[in-house]
Write a protein that holds these residues in place. Structure first.
Motif, PDB file in Angstrom:
ATOM      1  N   PHE A 139       9.969   1.299   1.069  1.00  0.00           N
ATOM      2  CA  PHE A 139       9.126   0.178   1.460  1.00  0.00           C
ATOM      3  C   PHE A 139       9.498  -0.259   2.871  1.00  0.00           C
ATOM      4  CE2 PHE A 139       9.375   0.322  -3.070  1.00  0.00           C
ATOM      5  CZ  PHE A 139       8.169  -0.177  -3.562  1.00  0.00           C
ATOM      6  N   LEU A 140       8.498  -0.451   3.717  1.00  0.00           N
ATOM      7  CA  LEU A 140       8.687  -0.840   5.112  1.00  0.00           C
ATOM      8  C   LEU A 140       7.949  -2.143   5.393  1.00  0.00           C
ATOM      9  CD1 LEU A 140       7.917   2.715   6.452  1.00  0.00           C
ATOM     10  CD2 LEU A 140      10.163   1.637   6.493  1.00  0.00           C
ATOM     11  N   ASP A 141       8.538  -2.995   6.217  1.00  0.00           N
ATOM     12  CA  ASP A 141       7.926  -4.260   6.601  1.00  0.00           C
ATOM     13  C   ASP A 141       6.932  -4.006   7.727  1.00  0.00           C
ATOM     14  OD1 ASP A 141       7.242  -6.774   7.536  1.00  0.00           O
ATOM     15  OD2 ASP A 141       9.307  -7.464   7.778  1.00  0.00           O
ATOM     16  N   ALA A 142       5.638  -4.157   7.424  1.00  0.00           N
ATOM     17  CA  ALA A 142       4.583  -3.937   8.411  1.00  0.00           C
ATOM     18  C   ALA A 142       4.203  -5.232   9.131  1.00  0.00           C
ATOM     19  CB  ALA A 142       3.360  -3.305   7.741  1.00  0.00           C
ATOM     20  N   GLY A 143       4.930  -6.316   8.873  1.00  0.00           N
ATOM     21  CA  GLY A 143       4.679  -7.588   9.547  1.00  0.00           C
ATOM     22  C   GLY A 143       3.867  -8.552   8.712  1.00  0.00           C
ATOM     23  N   ASN A 144       4.160  -9.830   8.856  1.00  0.00           N
ATOM     24  CA  ASN A 144       3.411 -10.914   8.205  1.00  0.00           C
ATOM     25  C   ASN A 144       3.290 -10.760   6.698  1.00  0.00           C
ATOM     26  OD1 ASN A 144       2.889 -12.413  10.581  1.00  0.00           O
ATOM     27  ND2 ASN A 144       1.268 -10.983  11.118  1.00  0.00           N
ATOM     28  N   GLY A 145       4.334 -10.278   6.055  1.00  0.00           N
ATOM     29  CA  GLY A 145       4.324 -10.140   4.606  1.00  0.00           C
ATOM     30  C   GLY A 145       3.636  -8.889   4.095  1.00  0.00           C
ATOM     31  N   ASN A 146       3.197  -8.028   4.986  1.00  0.00           N
ATOM     32  CA  ASN A 146       2.539  -6.780   4.583  1.00  0.00           C
ATOM     33  C   ASN A 146       3.585  -5.683   4.431  1.00  0.00           C
ATOM     34  OD1 ASN A 146      -0.409  -7.503   4.818  1.00  0.00           O
ATOM     35  ND2 ASN A 146       0.347  -8.102   6.831  1.00  0.00           N
ATOM     36  N   VAL A 147       3.453  -4.916   3.365  1.00  0.00           N
ATOM     37  CA  VAL A 147       4.426  -3.869   3.070  1.00  0.00           C
ATOM     38  C   VAL A 147       3.713  -2.518   2.973  1.00  0.00           C
ATOM     39  CG1 VAL A 147       6.127  -3.046   1.396  1.00  0.00           C
ATOM     40  CG2 VAL A 147       5.941  -5.499   1.882  1.00  0.00           C
ATOM     41  N   VAL A 173       0.876  -1.158   0.000  1.00  0.00           N
ATOM     42  CA  VAL A 173       0.000   0.000   0.000  1.00  0.00           C
ATOM     43  C   VAL A 173       0.914   1.210   0.000  1.00  0.00           C
ATOM     44  CG1 VAL A 173      -1.755   1.264   1.293  1.00  0.00           C
ATOM     45  CG2 VAL A 173      -1.787  -1.231   1.281  1.00  0.00           C
ATOM     46  N   ALA A 174       0.669   2.176  -0.881  1.00  0.00           N
ATOM     47  CA  ALA A 174       1.567   3.317  -1.011  1.00  0.00           C
ATOM     48  C   ALA A 174       0.858   4.634  -0.701  1.00  0.00           C
ATOM     49  CB  ALA A 174       2.153   3.369  -2.421  1.00  0.00           C
ATOM     50  N   TYR A 175       1.558   5.461   0.044  1.00  0.00           N
ATOM     51  CA  TYR A 175       1.099   6.801   0.397  1.00  0.00           C
ATOM     52  C   TYR A 175       2.216   7.780   0.071  1.00  0.00           C
ATOM     53  CZ  TYR A 175      -2.714   4.590   2.889  1.00  0.00           C
ATOM     54  OH  TYR A 175      -3.819   3.855   3.196  1.00  0.00           O
ATOM     55  N   ARG A 176       1.905   9.038   0.158  1.00  0.00           N
ATOM     56  CA  ARG A 176       2.909  10.067  -0.058  1.00  0.00           C
ATOM     57  C   ARG A 176       3.535  10.443   1.284  1.00  0.00           C
ATOM     58  NH1 ARG A 176       2.102  15.978  -2.808  1.00  0.00           N
ATOM     59  NH2 ARG A 176       4.301  16.558  -2.727  1.00  0.00           N
ATOM     60  N   CYS A 177       4.795  10.832   1.260  1.00  0.00           N
ATOM     61  CA  CYS A 177       5.450  11.332   2.467  1.00  0.00           C
ATOM     62  C   CYS A 177       6.146  12.651   2.150  1.00  0.00           C
ATOM     63  CB  CYS A 177       6.434  10.316   3.035  1.00  0.00           C
ATOM     64  SG  CYS A 177       7.898   9.980   2.030  1.00  0.00           S
ATOM     65  N   LYS A 178       6.427  13.410   3.196  1.00  0.00           N
ATOM     66  CA  LYS A 178       7.120  14.693   3.047  1.00  0.00           C
ATOM     67  C   LYS A 178       8.621  14.505   2.924  1.00  0.00           C
ATOM     68  CE  LYS A 178       3.590  16.997   5.778  1.00  0.00           C
ATOM     69  NZ  LYS A 178       3.283  17.653   7.055  1.00  0.00           N
ATOM     70  N   ASP A 179       9.158  13.515   3.665  1.00  0.00           N
ATOM     71  CA  ASP A 179      10.600  13.294   3.715  1.00  0.00           C
ATOM     72  C   ASP A 179      10.830  11.796   3.900  1.00  0.00           C
ATOM     73  OD1 ASP A 179      13.162  12.828   5.265  1.00  0.00           O
ATOM     74  OD2 ASP A 179      13.404  14.962   4.819  1.00  0.00           O
ATOM     75  N   ALA A 180      11.407  11.150   2.908  1.00  0.00           N
ATOM     76  CA  ALA A 180      11.572   9.690   2.932  1.00  0.00           C
ATOM     77  C   ALA A 180      12.429   9.238   4.111  1.00  0.00           C
ATOM     78  CB  ALA A 180      12.170   9.203   1.610  1.00  0.00           C
ATOM     79  N   LYS A 181      13.532   9.900   4.355  1.00  0.00           N
ATOM     80  CA  LYS A 181      14.427   9.497   5.448  1.00  0.00           C
ATOM     81  C   LYS A 181      13.739   9.638   6.795  1.00  0.00           C
ATOM     82  CE  LYS A 181      19.133  10.066   7.143  1.00  0.00           C
ATOM     83  NZ  LYS A 181      19.291  10.835   8.358  1.00  0.00           N
ATOM     84  N   GLN A 182      13.082  10.772   7.008  1.00  0.00           N
ATOM     85  CA  GLN A 182      12.358  10.998   8.258  1.00  0.00           C
ATOM     86  C   GLN A 182      11.267   9.938   8.445  1.00  0.00           C
ATOM     87  OE1 GLN A 182       9.387  14.111   8.279  1.00  0.00           O
ATOM     88  NE2 GLN A 182       9.903  14.688  10.381  1.00  0.00           N
ATOM     89  N   THR A 183      10.587   9.582   7.377  1.00  0.00           N
ATOM     90  CA  THR A 183       9.504   8.595   7.445  1.00  0.00           C
ATOM     91  C   THR A 183      10.050   7.217   7.814  1.00  0.00           C
ATOM     92  OG1 THR A 183       8.149   9.860   5.893  1.00  0.00           O
ATOM     93  CG2 THR A 183       7.638   7.512   6.127  1.00  0.00           C
ATOM     94  N   VAL A 184      11.125   6.795   7.165  1.00  0.00           N
ATOM     95  CA  VAL A 184      11.741   5.504   7.494  1.00  0.00           C
ATOM     96  C   VAL A 184      12.135   5.476   8.975  1.00  0.00           C
ATOM     97  CG1 VAL A 184      13.802   4.070   7.157  1.00  0.00           C
ATOM     98  CG2 VAL A 184      12.532   4.919   5.177  1.00  0.00           C
ATOM     99  N   GLU A 185      12.799   6.520   9.425  1.00  0.00           N
ATOM    100  CA  GLU A 185      13.267   6.559  10.815  1.00  0.00           C
ATOM    101  C   GLU A 185      12.109   6.573  11.806  1.00  0.00           C
ATOM    102  OE1 GLU A 185      15.871   9.948  10.607  1.00  0.00           O
ATOM    103  OE2 GLU A 185      17.534   8.748   9.802  1.00  0.00           O
ATOM    104  N   TRP A 186      11.035   7.306  11.491  1.00  0.00           N
ATOM    105  CA  TRP A 186       9.884   7.395  12.389  1.00  0.00           C
ATOM    106  C   TRP A 186       9.205   6.025  12.526  1.00  0.00           C
ATOM    107  CZ3 TRP A 186       4.694   6.641  12.873  1.00  0.00           C
ATOM    108  CH2 TRP A 186       4.047   7.303  13.917  1.00  0.00           C
ATOM    109  N   TYR A 187       8.941   5.363  11.410  1.00  0.00           N
ATOM    110  CA  TYR A 187       8.284   4.051  11.466  1.00  0.00           C
ATOM    111  C   TYR A 187       9.193   3.011  12.129  1.00  0.00           C
ATOM    112  CZ  TYR A 187       4.032   5.406   9.067  1.00  0.00           C
ATOM    113  OH  TYR A 187       2.829   5.989   8.763  1.00  0.00           O
ATOM    114  N   ARG A 188      10.493   3.106  11.916  1.00  0.00           N
ATOM    115  CA  ARG A 188      11.439   2.199  12.578  1.00  0.00           C
ATOM    116  C   ARG A 188      11.434   2.442  14.088  1.00  0.00           C
ATOM    117  NH1 ARG A 188      17.107   4.101  11.667  1.00  0.00           N
ATOM    118  NH2 ARG A 188      16.369   5.494  13.289  1.00  0.00           N
ATOM    119  N   ASP A 189      11.577   3.706  14.477  1.00  0.00           N
ATOM    120  CA  ASP A 189      11.729   4.033  15.890  1.00  0.00           C
ATOM    121  C   ASP A 189      10.445   3.849  16.693  1.00  0.00           C
ATOM    122  OD1 ASP A 189      14.309   4.690  15.192  1.00  0.00           O
ATOM    123  OD2 ASP A 189      14.004   6.866  15.337  1.00  0.00           O
TER     124      ASP A 189
END
Length: 175
Positions: free
Chosen positions: A54-62, A10-26
């Motif tokens: 692309f981020l791993d949301a668990g159980n094969g969901n991206v 599932v794809a959405y828009r983000c303001k800053d890719a790096k910030q988004t990756v770090e936020w979802y990770r943290d």
């Protein structure tokens, strides 16, 4: 029978890719699994640079995002209430839901809930892009799910005719 085998991503828009990756990770523990960047859109050939993460949301969901630096600032559909569009993630238990809420609040993130939806409880908050997120822990019984399954088509038909909330499952919010 569905011809699909699941949700690829599932794809959405983000303001800053790096910030988004770090936020979802943290904050949600999602692993960063893939980045694709191009200066031209493959499907349309439009000259429009993007970073697709692309981020791993668990159980094969991206869960994926696009950063589009040459597009106007992000907005939202002003005709749709802010509570409608959201991404809901399932968590393993109420303990996980409550621990995650505490972690988010400690990080300065406003969190609503847990809200009791009878068959699950949820918390709600926003990511740094303004997307509303929900974490949900299932609490419904098999009997509750059978009751909901038994009335779904009648509810849909009544809604289709009246555009008023059918009362078939009112027990969910009446105590």
């Amino acid at each position: 029978m569905s011809i699909t085998h699941g949700v690829h991503h599932v794809a959405y828009r983000c303001k800053d890719a790096k910030q988004t990756v770090e936020w979802y990770r943290d904050h949600l523990g999602m692993d960063f699994v893939l980045a694709i960047a191009e200066n031209e859109v493959p499907s349309t050939k439009a000259p429009d640079p993007y970073m697709h993460i692309f981020l791993d949301a668990g159980n094969g969901n991206v869960l994926a995002f696009f950063e589009l630096p040459n597009s106007p600032a992000m907005g939202r559909d002003e005709n749709t209430p802010g509570w409608v569009q959201h991404i809901a993630f399932k968590v393993a238990s109420m303990d996980v839901l409550e621990a995650t809420k505490a972690k988010l609040v400690a990080a300065g993130i406003d969190v609503l809930g847990p809200v009791n939806h009878t068959i699950f409880k949820s918390i709600y908050f926003f990511d740094p892009n303004g997307h509303r997120l929900e974490l949900a822990a299932d609490i419904g019984t098999p009997e509750m799910m059978r009751k909901l399954d038994a009335c779904k088509w009648d509810m849909l038909e009544e809604w289709s005719q009246t555009k008023k909330a059918p009362r078939h499952a009112a027990w969910m919010h009446e105590g």
